[in-house]
Write a protein that holds these residues in place. Structure first.
Motif, PDB file in Angstrom:
ATOM      1  N   TYR A   1     -22.678  52.455  10.313  1.00 52.52           N
ATOM      2  CA  TYR A   1     -23.277  51.794  11.476  1.00 52.52           C
ATOM      3  C   TYR A   1     -22.288  51.751  12.631  1.00 52.52           C
ATOM      4  O   TYR A   1     -21.070  51.672  12.408  1.00 52.52           O
ATOM      5  CB  TYR A   1     -23.620  50.341  11.146  1.00 52.52           C
ATOM      6  N   PRO A   2     -22.812  51.714  13.877  1.00 57.24           N
ATOM      7  CA  PRO A   2     -21.921  51.355  14.981  1.00 57.24           C
ATOM      8  C   PRO A   2     -21.387  49.944  14.696  1.00 57.24           C
ATOM      9  O   PRO A   2     -22.159  49.056  14.295  1.00 57.24           O
ATOM     10  CB  PRO A   2     -22.832  51.354  16.211  1.00 57.24           C
ATOM     11  N   ALA A   3     -20.104  49.726  14.855  1.00 52.84           N
ATOM     12  CA  ALA A   3     -19.514  48.428  14.531  1.00 52.84           C
ATOM     13  C   ALA A   3     -20.173  47.297  15.315  1.00 52.84           C
ATOM     14  O   ALA A   3     -20.303  46.185  14.806  1.00 52.84           O
ATOM     15  CB  ALA A   3     -18.010  48.456  14.777  1.00 52.84           C
ATOM     16  N   SER A   4     -20.628  47.585  16.522  1.00 51.11           N
ATOM     17  CA  SER A   4     -21.258  46.543  17.345  1.00 51.11           C
ATOM     18  C   SER A   4     -22.679  46.208  16.876  1.00 51.11           C
ATOM     19  O   SER A   4     -23.230  45.192  17.276  1.00 51.11           O
ATOM     20  CB  SER A   4     -21.296  46.977  18.808  1.00 51.11           C
ATOM     21  N   ASP A   5     -23.274  47.043  16.019  1.00 49.97           N
ATOM     22  CA  ASP A   5     -24.644  46.828  15.555  1.00 49.97           C
ATOM     23  C   ASP A   5     -24.724  46.123  14.212  1.00 49.97           C
ATOM     24  O   ASP A   5     -25.810  45.775  13.761  1.00 49.97           O
ATOM     25  CB  ASP A   5     -25.400  48.160  15.426  1.00 49.97           C
ATOM     26  N   TYR A   6     -23.599  45.947  13.528  1.00 47.85           N
ATOM     27  CA  TYR A   6     -23.622  45.339  12.203  1.00 47.85           C
ATOM     28  C   TYR A   6     -22.727  44.104  12.218  1.00 47.85           C
ATOM     29  O   TYR A   6     -21.537  44.201  12.513  1.00 47.85           O
ATOM     30  CB  TYR A   6     -23.134  46.314  11.125  1.00 47.85           C
TER      31      TYR A   6
ATOM     32  N   ASN B   1     -16.609  53.836  17.269  1.00 48.63           N
ATOM     33  CA  ASN B   1     -16.301  52.580  16.597  1.00 48.63           C
ATOM     34  C   ASN B   1     -17.392  52.273  15.575  1.00 48.63           C
ATOM     35  O   ASN B   1     -18.468  51.796  15.923  1.00 48.63           O
ATOM     36  CB  ASN B   1     -16.184  51.447  17.624  1.00 48.63           C
ATOM     37  N   VAL B   2     -17.115  52.585  14.303  1.00 52.80           N
ATOM     38  CA  VAL B   2     -18.124  52.475  13.247  1.00 52.80           C
ATOM     39  C   VAL B   2     -17.567  51.704  12.046  1.00 52.80           C
ATOM     40  O   VAL B   2     -16.373  51.450  11.961  1.00 52.80           O
ATOM     41  CB  VAL B   2     -18.601  53.874  12.782  1.00 52.80           C
TER      42      VAL B   2
END
Length: 129
Positions: free
Chosen positions: A49-54, A31-32
């Motif tokens: 980026y990982p979607a959860s990190d951005y 998931n990016v």
């Protein structure tokens, strides 16, 4: 809501090599999202980026998707480049420090094309051609 096409052309697309590289990375990080860097620390590279990190904010514009991965750009940068199609590609080299392509000996690169005007022949500040 901003249209993801201009005269039927997508605002963002990717080469076959970029899609293959993206799929390789997604085996480790399913998931990016992409965010087109504005030219600070890592130049003007598309950052993955990982979607959860951005955290996508009100100041970001979604250009579209490549291989079901959303691609964003800052609103201020979009205003400058709204007449330009971004083409994600891959080249040898190191990715951005915080981008998931880092350490893989290949990196994403943005090429550009003016809508209705053909390929851009020279480098444009902020967007690699």
């Amino acid at each position: 809501m901003m249209e993801e096409t201009v005269n039927g052309e997508p605002r963002v697309l990717a080469t076959d090599a970029a899609i293959a590289f993206l799929r390789e990375i997604r085996r480790d990080h399913p998931n990016v999202l992409f965010h087109q860097s504005g030219g600070c620390c890592d130049g003007s590279s598309p950052m993955l980026y990982p979607a959860s990190d951005y955290i996508v904010g009100d100041g970001d514009v979604k250009l579209g998707e490549v291989d079901r991965v959303p691609v964003y750009i800052s609103r201020s940068q979009f205003e400058v480049w709204k007449h330009t199609q971004l083409i994600l590609d891959v080249v040898p080299g190191r990715g951005g420090m915080f981008s998931l392509d880092n350490g893989r000996e290949r990196r994403f690169l943005t090429r550009s094309k003016i809508f209705g005007g053909g390929e851009v022949a020279c480098a444009i500040p902020g967007i690699a051609s």
